[in-house]
Design a protein around this motif. Structure first.
Motif, mmCIF file in Angstrom:
data_model
loop_
_atom_site.group_PDB
_atom_site.id
_atom_site.type_symbol
_atom_site.label_atom_id
_atom_site.label_comp_id
_atom_site.label_asym_id
_atom_site.label_seq_id
_atom_site.Cartn_x
_atom_site.Cartn_y
_atom_site.Cartn_z
ATOM 1 N N UNK A 25 5.089 6.352 -27.357
ATOM 2 C CA UNK A 25 4.657 5.741 -28.613
ATOM 3 C C UNK A 25 4.835 4.223 -28.535
ATOM 4 N N UNK A 26 3.860 3.509 -29.065
ATOM 5 C CA UNK A 26 3.950 2.066 -29.228
ATOM 6 C C UNK A 26 4.385 1.847 -30.666
ATOM 7 N N UNK A 27 5.559 1.235 -30.865
ATOM 8 C CA UNK A 27 6.092 1.056 -32.207
ATOM 9 C C UNK A 27 6.190 -0.408 -32.586
ATOM 10 N N UNK A 28 5.984 -0.674 -33.867
ATOM 11 C CA UNK A 28 6.040 -2.035 -34.389
ATOM 12 C C UNK A 28 6.798 -2.016 -35.706
ATOM 13 N N UNK A 29 7.621 -3.027 -35.911
ATOM 14 C CA UNK A 29 8.365 -3.179 -37.154
ATOM 15 C C UNK A 29 8.262 -4.635 -37.593
ATOM 16 N N UNK A 30 7.892 -4.857 -38.853
ATOM 17 C CA UNK A 30 7.728 -6.229 -39.346
ATOM 18 C C UNK A 30 8.320 -6.375 -40.739
ATOM 19 N N UNK A 31 9.088 -7.426 -40.989
ATOM 20 C CA UNK A 31 9.513 -8.420 -40.013
ATOM 21 C C UNK A 31 10.524 -7.821 -39.033
ATOM 22 N N UNK A 32 10.973 -8.623 -38.086
ATOM 23 C CA UNK A 32 11.935 -8.133 -37.101
ATOM 24 C C UNK A 32 13.271 -7.826 -37.778
ATOM 25 N N UNK A 33 14.175 -7.258 -37.012
ATOM 26 C CA UNK A 33 15.499 -6.920 -37.516
ATOM 27 C C UNK A 33 15.885 -5.500 -37.163
ATOM 28 N N UNK A 34 14.890 -4.626 -37.033
ATOM 29 C CA UNK A 34 15.139 -3.229 -36.692
ATOM 30 C C UNK A 34 15.885 -3.127 -35.364
ATOM 31 N N UNK A 35 15.575 -4.032 -34.434
ATOM 32 C CA UNK A 35 16.223 -4.006 -33.122
ATOM 33 C C UNK A 35 17.719 -4.260 -33.240
ATOM 34 N N UNK A 36 18.147 -5.037 -34.238
ATOM 35 C CA UNK A 36 19.581 -5.301 -34.426
ATOM 36 C C UNK A 36 20.313 -4.030 -34.855
ATOM 37 N N UNK A 37 19.655 -3.221 -35.682
ATOM 38 C CA UNK A 37 20.240 -1.951 -36.078
ATOM 39 C C UNK A 37 20.383 -1.037 -34.862
ATOM 40 N N UNK A 38 19.337 -0.948 -34.042
ATOM 41 C CA UNK A 38 19.399 -0.089 -32.857
ATOM 42 C C UNK A 38 20.498 -0.542 -31.902
ATOM 43 N N UNK A 39 20.659 -1.854 -31.746
ATOM 44 C CA UNK A 39 21.718 -2.386 -30.881
ATOM 45 C C UNK A 39 23.090 -2.003 -31.431
ATOM 46 N N UNK A 40 23.299 -2.186 -32.729
ATOM 47 C CA UNK A 40 24.588 -1.854 -33.347
ATOM 48 C C UNK A 40 24.899 -0.369 -33.218
ATOM 49 N N UNK A 41 23.900 0.472 -33.428
ATOM 50 C CA UNK A 41 24.111 1.922 -33.291
ATOM 51 C C UNK A 41 24.419 2.272 -31.836
ATOM 52 N N UNK A 42 23.660 1.696 -30.904
ATOM 53 C CA UNK A 42 23.891 1.966 -29.483
ATOM 54 C C UNK A 42 25.288 1.582 -29.047
ATOM 55 N N UNK A 43 25.737 0.421 -29.481
ATOM 56 C CA UNK A 43 27.085 -0.038 -29.127
ATOM 57 C C UNK A 43 28.147 0.858 -29.748
ATOM 58 N N UNK A 44 27.964 1.265 -30.991
ATOM 59 C CA UNK A 44 28.953 2.106 -31.678
ATOM 60 C C UNK A 44 29.026 3.500 -31.078
ATOM 61 N N UNK A 45 27.920 3.990 -30.565
ATOM 62 C CA UNK A 45 27.883 5.361 -30.061
ATOM 63 C C UNK A 45 28.212 5.481 -28.579
ATOM 64 N N UNK A 46 28.406 4.362 -27.911
ATOM 65 C CA UNK A 46 28.738 4.415 -26.492
ATOM 66 C C UNK A 46 30.018 5.225 -26.309
ATOM 67 N N UNK A 47 29.918 6.302 -25.547
ATOM 68 C CA UNK A 47 31.063 7.163 -25.284
ATOM 69 C C UNK A 47 31.372 8.167 -26.379
ATOM 70 N N UNK A 48 30.584 8.183 -27.457
ATOM 71 C CA UNK A 48 30.833 9.128 -28.563
ATOM 72 C C UNK A 48 30.278 10.497 -28.175
ATOM 73 N N UNK A 49 31.151 11.502 -28.086
ATOM 74 C CA UNK A 49 30.744 12.849 -27.680
ATOM 75 C C UNK A 49 30.553 13.807 -28.850
ATOM 76 N N UNK A 50 31.070 13.455 -30.019
ATOM 77 C CA UNK A 50 30.982 14.328 -31.187
ATOM 78 C C UNK A 50 29.667 14.047 -31.918
ATOM 79 N N UNK A 51 28.706 14.986 -31.893
ATOM 80 C CA UNK A 51 27.403 14.726 -32.519
ATOM 81 C C UNK A 51 27.475 14.481 -34.029
ATOM 82 N N UNK A 52 28.423 15.097 -34.709
ATOM 83 C CA UNK A 52 28.552 14.883 -36.156
ATOM 84 C C UNK A 52 29.060 13.467 -36.423
ATOM 85 N N UNK A 53 30.054 13.057 -35.672
ATOM 86 C CA UNK A 53 30.560 11.679 -35.813
ATOM 87 C C UNK A 53 29.462 10.671 -35.442
ATOM 88 N N UNK A 54 28.707 10.944 -34.395
ATOM 89 C CA UNK A 54 27.626 10.045 -33.981
ATOM 90 C C UNK A 54 26.578 9.921 -35.083
#
Length: 173
Positions: A112-141
């Motif tokens: 899929x080619x995705x677009x979000x306007x204005x920008x900012x969505x990428x910051x949410x994805x980065x924050x979620x990715x960083x927070x979930x690094x090493x998280x094994x519990x799917x409910x906590x994730x």
């Protein structure tokens, strides 16, 4: 929320290249443009997902509009009360405030080619990715993702698509 839109410099990416933002935590997403490159105007990504993409829960974006163009496979998309099977070449526009979610229910890979306007969505994805690094519990994730999403105007309002009853499917756009 985004800063104001600034003037951006032109640039070109070669095939397989992505912007310099750190996206190693999400290798299926080739970030083509973020707010850093577009002066906060938009975020653009080329996303490849395997057959097991459950997708996000039903949600709304409070700060940005979203668009999706299907390149490969079949994406099941719910916008409001309507469910759509998006085939390659299909396009969907999801303005801010409109409930939507998607999933790969086909059993085959999708792209899929995705677009979000204005920008900012990428910051949410980065924050979620960083927070979930090493998280094994799917409910906590899931709870971490929901909590972080709220800070970026991503509000969960229902279950993921695969948990919803089918009221009627619209095939194609």
């Amino acid at each position: 929320m985004n800063e104001r839109i600034l003037r951006a410099e032109p640039y070109v990416l070669a095939p397989g290249q992505r912007v310099s933002d750190d996206w190693d935590f999400q290798p299926e997403m080739r970030m083509l443009a973020s707010g850093n490159q577009t002066g906060n105007a938009l975020t653009v990504a080329d996303c490849s997902y395997d057959a097991a993409l459950f997708g996000p829960p039903l949600h709304i974006h409070e700060n940005d509009d979203e668009a999706m163009f299907v390149l490969e496979g079949v994406v099941t998309l719910q916008i409001g009360e309507e469910r759509h099977e998006l085939l390659p070449g299909s396009f969907a526009w999801m303005p801010r405030g409109v409930p939507h979610c998607f999933a790969n229910l086909s059993g085959e890979p999708i792209r899929v080619f995705g677009l979000s306007a204005p920008s900012g969505f990428e910051h949410m994805l980065t924050a979620i990715g960083e927070a979930m690094t090493g998280e094994d519990d799917p409910i906590r994730a899931y709870r971490l993702g929901e909590e972080i999403g709220r800070r970026f105007g991503f509000r969960v309002i229902g279950p993921p698509l695969w948990e919803m009853p089918v009221h009627g499917t619209v095939v194609g756009p």
